[in-house]
Design a protein around this motif. Sequence first.
Motif, mmCIF file in Angstrom:
data_model
loop_
_atom_site.group_PDB
_atom_site.id
_atom_site.type_symbol
_atom_site.label_atom_id
_atom_site.label_comp_id
_atom_site.label_asym_id
_atom_site.label_seq_id
_atom_site.Cartn_x
_atom_site.Cartn_y
_atom_site.Cartn_z
ATOM 1 N N GLU A 197 0.822 -1.217 0.000
ATOM 2 C CA GLU A 197 0.000 0.000 0.000
ATOM 3 C C GLU A 197 0.852 1.261 0.000
ATOM 4 N N ASP A 198 2.027 1.207 0.643
ATOM 5 C CA ASP A 198 2.918 2.364 0.654
ATOM 6 C C ASP A 198 3.413 2.691 -0.752
ATOM 7 N N ILE A 199 3.735 1.659 -1.492
ATOM 8 C CA ILE A 199 4.204 1.861 -2.867
ATOM 9 C C ILE A 199 3.048 2.334 -3.736
ATOM 10 N N ALA A 200 1.871 1.783 -3.492
ATOM 11 C CA ALA A 200 0.696 2.151 -4.287
ATOM 12 C C ALA A 200 0.340 3.627 -4.123
ATOM 13 N N HIS A 201 0.540 4.192 -2.937
ATOM 14 C CA HIS A 201 0.272 5.617 -2.737
ATOM 15 C C HIS A 201 1.126 6.464 -3.680
ATOM 16 N N ALA A 202 2.406 6.115 -3.781
ATOM 17 C CA ALA A 202 3.310 6.868 -4.654
ATOM 18 C C ALA A 202 2.913 6.729 -6.119
ATOM 19 N N VAL A 203 2.558 5.505 -6.518
ATOM 20 C CA VAL A 203 2.122 5.274 -7.891
ATOM 21 C C VAL A 203 0.863 6.067 -8.188
ATOM 22 N N SER A 204 -0.045 6.127 -7.237
ATOM 23 C CA SER A 204 -1.279 6.881 -7.408
ATOM 24 C C SER A 204 -0.993 8.345 -7.726
ATOM 25 N N PHE A 205 -0.028 8.920 -7.029
ATOM 26 C CA PHE A 205 0.334 10.314 -7.323
ATOM 27 C C PHE A 205 0.904 10.457 -8.726
ATOM 28 N N PHE A 206 1.873 9.627 -9.062
ATOM 29 C CA PHE A 206 2.520 9.749 -10.370
ATOM 30 C C PHE A 206 1.546 9.546 -11.531
ATOM 31 N N THR A 207 0.492 8.783 -11.312
ATOM 32 C CA THR A 207 -0.457 8.510 -12.389
ATOM 33 C C THR A 207 -1.598 9.522 -12.439
ATOM 34 N N SER A 208 -1.619 10.447 -11.512
ATOM 35 C CA SER A 208 -2.715 11.416 -11.450
ATOM 36 C C SER A 208 -2.534 12.524 -12.491
#
Length: 237
Positions: free
Chosen positions: A207-218
């Motif tokens: 989930e920690d990694i997913a948070h970062a990916v979520s930002f980059f894909t926004s």
Amino acid sequence: MSVAVVTGGARGIGAGVAKRLRADGHRVAVLDVDTAGAEGDAVVHCDVADEESVATAFDTVVAELGEPAIVVNNAGFARDQPLTDMSLSDWDAVVDVCLRGAFLTTRLVAPFMKAAGFGRIVNISSTSALGDPERVQYVSAKSGLNGFTKAAALELGPYGVTVNAVAPGFTVTNMTVRSAARRGRTLEEHVRITAEASPVRRAGHPEDIAHAVSFFTSEGAGYVTGQVLYVAGAPLG
């Protein structure tokens, strides 16, 4: 609602990323060589190291969901062993999945994204890119992926396509079991010892990694490209 593709998305970090992107409102296609237990709007068998397999998988994604605007190149694995014991086949297997795979998928989706004037590509790297004993093939692949990220960002930026990398530190997944065994520890011991040595005093989770990916894909991340973000509970890079 955009179409997102996550390679190696059936388990571990990839599964966490796929779950988060679906929560963000995207239609998510999960690509993996072992699709058992995978969850997504489309689940497609794919060997990212094989050009034909990648092409076939993306044809399926486009037919079922539409052209992807987001791609997360997560597929990867390590084979821990000393350099002098490493076979050429082990070198090729790791580098082909971790680095060649990202090239094949990025090359394939770039025309879609360029034509649309929008795209988000996120490569899952690793803190191992900074150096890690008995992982020379994995280290080489991940450090190469960091360079690939920066070069692709320069080339695709004028078309509205960003390319970034997230580099996880110690993250509890199935790979953690093998890392613990390599050090002669139980999983519980390995997690505890590593967490105690971390500035934030805990281990990372998908989930920690997913948070970062979520930002980059926004959509709001359009002014951020060519970056390698170390999600590691410590100042690295």
